[in-house]
Write a protein that holds these residues in place. Structure first.
Motif, PDB file in Angstrom:
ATOM      1  N   GLU A 104     -19.493 -11.472  -1.247  1.00 47.51           N
ATOM      2  CA  GLU A 104     -19.645 -10.020  -1.215  1.00 47.51           C
ATOM      3  C   GLU A 104     -18.273  -9.356  -1.225  1.00 47.51           C
ATOM      4  N   SER A 105     -18.150  -8.237  -1.937  1.00 40.06           N
ATOM      5  CA  SER A 105     -16.886  -7.505  -1.937  1.00 40.06           C
ATOM      6  C   SER A 105     -17.137  -6.013  -2.149  1.00 40.06           C
ATOM      7  N   LEU A 106     -16.195  -5.206  -1.680  1.00 42.57           N
ATOM      8  CA  LEU A 106     -16.261  -3.757  -1.820  1.00 42.57           C
ATOM      9  C   LEU A 106     -14.876  -3.253  -2.188  1.00 42.57           C
ATOM     10  N   THR A 107     -14.808  -2.411  -3.205  1.00 42.82           N
ATOM     11  CA  THR A 107     -13.547  -1.779  -3.589  1.00 42.82           C
ATOM     12  C   THR A 107     -13.761  -0.274  -3.617  1.00 42.82           C
ATOM     13  N   ARG A 108     -12.883   0.442  -2.945  1.00 36.95           N
ATOM     14  CA  ARG A 108     -12.916   1.906  -2.961  1.00 36.95           C
ATOM     15  C   ARG A 108     -11.741   2.400  -3.786  1.00 36.95           C
ATOM     16  N   TYR A 109     -11.976   3.439  -4.584  1.00 41.06           N
ATOM     17  CA  TYR A 109     -10.953   3.996  -5.471  1.00 41.06           C
ATOM     18  C   TYR A 109     -10.616   5.418  -5.033  1.00 41.06           C
ATOM     19  N   PHE A 110      -9.328   5.670  -4.801  1.00 42.36           N
ATOM     20  CA  PHE A 110      -8.849   6.968  -4.332  1.00 42.36           C
ATOM     21  C   PHE A 110      -7.927   7.585  -5.376  1.00 42.36           C
ATOM     22  N   ASP A 111      -7.994   8.920  -5.522  1.00 44.44           N
ATOM     23  CA  ASP A 111      -7.105   9.614  -6.459  1.00 44.44           C
ATOM     24  C   ASP A 111      -5.749   9.858  -5.807  1.00 44.44           C
ATOM     25  N   ARG A 112      -4.859  10.560  -6.512  1.00 48.94           N
ATOM     26  CA  ARG A 112      -3.500  10.801  -6.025  1.00 48.94           C
ATOM     27  C   ARG A 112      -3.456  11.578  -4.717  1.00 48.94           C
ATOM     28  N   THR A 113      -4.485  12.409  -4.477  1.00 48.10           N
ATOM     29  CA  THR A 113      -4.504  13.217  -3.258  1.00 48.10           C
ATOM     30  C   THR A 113      -5.119  12.472  -2.074  1.00 48.10           C
ATOM     31  N   GLY A 114      -5.607  11.248  -2.324  1.00 47.74           N
ATOM     32  CA  GLY A 114      -6.263  10.484  -1.271  1.00 47.74           C
ATOM     33  C   GLY A 114      -7.758  10.691  -1.216  1.00 47.74           C
ATOM     34  N   GLY A 115      -8.303  11.459  -2.164  1.00 48.46           N
ATOM     35  CA  GLY A 115      -9.747  11.683  -2.197  1.00 48.46           C
ATOM     36  C   GLY A 115     -10.487  10.478  -2.774  1.00 48.46           C
ATOM     37  N   LEU A 116     -11.587  10.108  -2.139  1.00 45.90           N
ATOM     38  CA  LEU A 116     -12.420   8.997  -2.618  1.00 45.90           C
ATOM     39  C   LEU A 116     -13.156   9.444  -3.874  1.00 45.90           C
ATOM     40  N   VAL A 117     -12.928   8.753  -5.002  1.00 42.14           N
ATOM     41  CA  VAL A 117     -13.567   9.137  -6.267  1.00 42.14           C
ATOM     42  C   VAL A 117     -14.645   8.160  -6.713  1.00 42.14           C
ATOM     43  N   ALA A 118     -14.543   6.898  -6.266  1.00 42.76           N
ATOM     44  CA  ALA A 118     -15.541   5.898  -6.663  1.00 42.76           C
ATOM     45  C   ALA A 118     -15.477   4.720  -5.714  1.00 42.76           C
ATOM     46  N   GLU A 119     -16.585   3.970  -5.678  1.00 41.40           N
ATOM     47  CA  GLU A 119     -16.574   2.695  -4.975  1.00 41.40           C
ATOM     48  C   GLU A 119     -17.501   1.732  -5.698  1.00 41.40           C
ATOM     49  N   SER A 120     -17.122   0.460  -5.660  1.00 40.79           N
ATOM     50  CA  SER A 120     -17.911  -0.588  -6.309  1.00 40.79           C
ATOM     51  C   SER A 120     -18.132  -1.712  -5.317  1.00 40.79           C
ATOM     52  N   TRP A 121     -19.389  -2.086  -5.165  1.00 36.04           N
ATOM     53  CA  TRP A 121     -19.781  -3.178  -4.274  1.00 36.04           C
ATOM     54  C   TRP A 121     -20.462  -4.244  -5.119  1.00 36.04           C
ATOM     55  N   ALA A 122     -20.249  -5.499  -4.789  1.00 32.23           N
ATOM     56  CA  ALA A 122     -20.925  -6.589  -5.500  1.00 32.23           C
ATOM     57  C   ALA A 122     -21.238  -7.705  -4.519  1.00 32.23           C
ATOM     58  N   ALA A 123     -22.355  -8.367  -4.772  1.00 29.73           N
ATOM     59  CA  ALA A 123     -22.747  -9.537  -3.989  1.00 29.73           C
ATOM     60  C   ALA A 123     -23.438 -10.512  -4.922  1.00 29.73           C
ATOM     61  N   ALA A 124     -23.236 -11.800  -4.655  1.00 36.85           N
ATOM     62  CA  ALA A 124     -23.876 -12.826  -5.467  1.00 36.85           C
ATOM     63  C   ALA A 124     -24.320 -13.974  -4.581  1.00 36.85           C
ATOM     64  N   GLU A 125     -25.490 -14.499  -4.904  1.00 35.76           N
ATOM     65  CA  GLU A 125     -25.960 -15.715  -4.263  1.00 35.76           C
ATOM     66  C   GLU A 125     -25.507 -16.859  -5.156  1.00 35.76           C
ATOM     67  N   ALA A 126     -24.699 -17.743  -4.610  1.00 34.31           N
ATOM     68  CA  ALA A 126     -24.019 -18.742  -5.425  1.00 34.31           C
ATOM     69  C   ALA A 126     -24.673 -20.117  -5.358  1.00 34.31           C
ATOM     70  N   PHE A 127     -25.994 -20.170  -5.466  1.00 32.04           N
ATOM     71  CA  PHE A 127     -26.649 -21.471  -5.390  1.00 32.04           C
ATOM     72  C   PHE A 127     -27.287 -21.869  -6.712  1.00 32.04           C
ATOM     73  N   ALA A 128     -26.951 -21.168  -7.778  1.00 36.20           N
ATOM     74  CA  ALA A 128     -27.618 -21.403  -9.044  1.00 36.20           C
ATOM     75  C   ALA A 128     -26.880 -22.405  -9.906  1.00 36.20           C
ATOM     76  N   VAL A 129     -27.622 -22.978 -10.849  1.00 36.96           N
ATOM     77  CA  VAL A 129     -27.025 -23.845 -11.859  1.00 36.96           C
ATOM     78  C   VAL A 129     -26.381 -22.980 -12.934  1.00 36.96           C
ATOM     79  N   GLU A 130     -27.087 -21.936 -13.389  1.00 34.80           N
ATOM     80  CA  GLU A 130     -26.564 -21.037 -14.419  1.00 34.80           C
ATOM     81  C   GLU A 130     -26.109 -19.731 -13.776  1.00 34.80           C
ATOM     82  N   GLU A 131     -24.922 -19.280 -14.148  1.00 32.85           N
ATOM     83  CA  GLU A 131     -24.425 -18.012 -13.638  1.00 32.85           C
ATOM     84  C   GLU A 131     -24.855 -16.887 -14.561  1.00 32.85           C
ATOM     85  N   VAL A 132     -25.194 -15.734 -13.971  1.00 33.41           N
ATOM     86  CA  VAL A 132     -25.543 -14.573 -14.781  1.00 33.41           C
ATOM     87  C   VAL A 132     -24.264 -13.911 -15.267  1.00 33.41           C
ATOM     88  N   SER A 133     -24.388 -13.144 -16.329  1.00 29.94           N
ATOM     89  CA  SER A 133     -23.244 -12.480 -16.922  1.00 29.94           C
ATOM     90  C   SER A 133     -23.321 -10.987 -16.631  1.00 29.94           C
TER      91      SER A 133
END
Length: 199
Positions: A83-112
Motif C-alpha cells: 500500500e502507498s499514498l502520495t500527496r501532491y502540493f503546489d508551490r503555495t503548499g496547497g494540496l492539489v491531488a493525492e494518489s493511493w494504491a494497494a495490491a494483493e501480491a499473491f497472484a501468479v499473473e500481475e494486472v496491468s
C-alpha cells in the motif's frame, strides 16, 4: 516518507494519453495539457492480483508546467498487501491531488495499469478531462497486450459539494470474452442542472 520535486512534462502527458488511446484535446492539443486521472502515481510500482487505486483532485487536475512537491508514504498494510499514498502540493503548499494504491501480491499473473488508464480515457472522453475530481479503480485481471476492452458507464448520483455540481459514475471494462477486467468509480464536476446521459 520522502519529498520529491515534480515538474509535469508536456511530452510525458501526451505520451501517456496516447498509450491510453485518448484523442482528448485537453491532453493531446492544449498548450498546457491536464494530467489524465491515472498519470500521477501513488508511489513506486504496485503490482499484484488485485490492484486498487484512488486518485483525487482538489479542483481541476494539474497541468503541464506545474511544479509540484510529492510526499510519499508507504503503509505496512496486511500481509501480502502493498500500500502507498502520495500527496501532491503546489508551490503555495496547497494540496492539489493525492494518489493511493494497494495490491494483493499473491497472484501468479500481475494486472496491468493499462486497463485502468483505458477506462479513465473512456470516462474523461464522456464527462471531460478538466472536470475529473476522483477516479477510483479495482483491476481484477490482466488485459493481454492488443486485447480489446469494451467500456460502459452510468451516473449513480448528482449532488453539490464544495460549491460544485457533481456527478458520481460507475464504470466497467470487459475483455472480448465479456469477463470484467477493471471496475471504476469516478466523480466529475458538471455545469448546469443536467445529468449526463449514460454511455
Amino acid at each position: 516518507m520522502s519529498n520529491v520535486a515534480v515538474v509535469l512534462d508536456t511530452d510525458a502527458i501526451r505520451l501517456f494519453a496516447q498509450a491510453a488511446r485518448s484523442d482528448n484535446p485537453a491532453y493531446r492539443l492544449a498548450d498546457r495539457p491536464v494530467v489524465p486521472p491515472t498519470f500521477l502515481p501513488a508511489g513506486g510500482s504496485v503490482a499484484g492480483e488485485r490492484v486498487e487505486t484512488d486518485h483525487r483532485f482538489f479542483g481541476p487536475p494539474p497541468r503541464a508546467g506545474d511544479q509540484l512537491t510529492a510526499i510519499r508514504a508507504g503503509a505496512p498494510g496486511r500481509p501480502a498487501v502493498t500500500e502507498s499514498l502520495t500527496r501532491y502540493f503546489d508551490r503555495t503548499g496547497g494540496l492539489v491531488a493525492e494518489s493511493w494504491a494497494a495490491a494483493e501480491a499473491f497472484a501468479v499473473e500481475e494486472v496491468s495499469p493499462q486497463a485502468a488508464a483505458l477506462l479513465a480515457t473512456y470516462a474523461t472522453d464522456w464527462l471531460g478531462a478538466e472536470s475529473i475530481r476522483r477516479f477510483r479503480t479495482r483491476s481484477l485481471r490482466p488485459l493481454p497486450p492488443g486485447d480489446v476492452m469494451s467500456c460502459s458507464g452510468q451516473v449513480t448520483q448528482s449532488y453539490v459539494q464544495d460549491g460544485e455540481a457533481r456527478v458520481d459514475v460507475s464504470l466497467c471494462g470487459v475483455d472480448a470474452a465479456g469477463t470484467v477486467v477493471v471496475r471504476a468509480w469516478a466523480t466529475f464536476a458538471v455545469t448546469g442542472d443536467e445529468t449526463p446521459d449514460p454511455r
